[in-house]
Motif scaffolding. Structure first.
Motif, short mmCIF file in Angstrom:
data_model
loop_
_atom_site.label_atom_id
_atom_site.label_comp_id
_atom_site.label_asym_id
_atom_site.label_seq_id
_atom_site.Cartn_x
_atom_site.Cartn_y
_atom_site.Cartn_z
N UNK A 117 43.35 28.53 32.70
CA UNK A 117 44.11 28.68 34.05
C UNK A 117 43.38 28.58 35.21
N UNK A 118 41.98 30.04 35.18
CA UNK A 118 41.41 30.07 35.95
C UNK A 118 40.52 28.53 36.27
N UNK A 121 42.32 28.45 46.69
CA UNK A 121 41.92 29.52 46.59
C UNK A 121 42.85 30.14 46.67
N UNK A 122 43.97 30.38 47.71
CA UNK A 122 45.12 31.62 46.49
C UNK A 122 45.70 31.76 45.20
N UNK A 123 45.34 30.80 44.64
CA UNK A 123 45.85 31.02 43.12
C UNK A 123 44.69 31.31 42.58
N UNK A 124 43.43 30.55 43.19
CA UNK A 124 42.07 31.84 42.14
C UNK A 124 42.39 32.94 42.50
N UNK A 125 42.33 33.59 43.72
CA UNK A 125 42.10 35.44 43.90
C UNK A 125 42.92 35.46 43.13
N UNK A 126 44.56 35.10 43.53
CA UNK A 126 45.70 36.06 42.11
C UNK A 126 45.61 35.59 40.88
N UNK A 127 44.96 34.85 40.35
CA UNK A 127 44.40 34.72 39.24
C UNK A 127 43.35 35.44 37.88
N UNK A 128 42.27 35.52 39.41
CA UNK A 128 41.04 36.07 39.20
C UNK A 128 40.99 37.74 38.67
#
Length: 92
Positions: free
Chosen positions: A34-35, A44-51
């Motif tokens: 997913x990442x 960017x926002x989704x990436x920060x949450x996912x990571x």
């Protein structure tokens, strides 16, 4: 099949541990996938949450012995590097 009582108990424990470890590893693989997908889309926002969720999952798995600590650290490092690289290429 084991004959001795303690061997039977150990077999049951091993099955439970195997399934638990398998589920944790599958969850980590799914989060990594997913990442990578998010990184390619440059969200960017989704990436920060996912990571952050992925870091937590990796640290927990390493703490519980599902994966080794160095392996978890290596995965975190490579994924962070991938994210920065994808964001840099999208902004430049």
């Amino acid at each position: 099949m084991p004959k001795i009582k303690s061997a039977k108990e150990n077999l049951r424990k091993d099955k439970r541990r195997y399934l638990s470890n398998k589920n944790k590893k599958e969850a980590i693989r799914a989060a990594v996938k997913q990442l990578k997908k998010i990184a390619s889309a440059s969200e960017t926002d989704k990436a920060k949450e996912t990571i952050s969720r992925l870091y937590k999952a990796l640290d927990k798995a390493a703490k519980r012995g599902t994966i080794k600590k160095k392996a978890a650290d290596r995965k975190k490092s490579r994924l962070t590097k991938l994210l920065y690289k994808s964001f840099a290429s999208k902004t430049a």
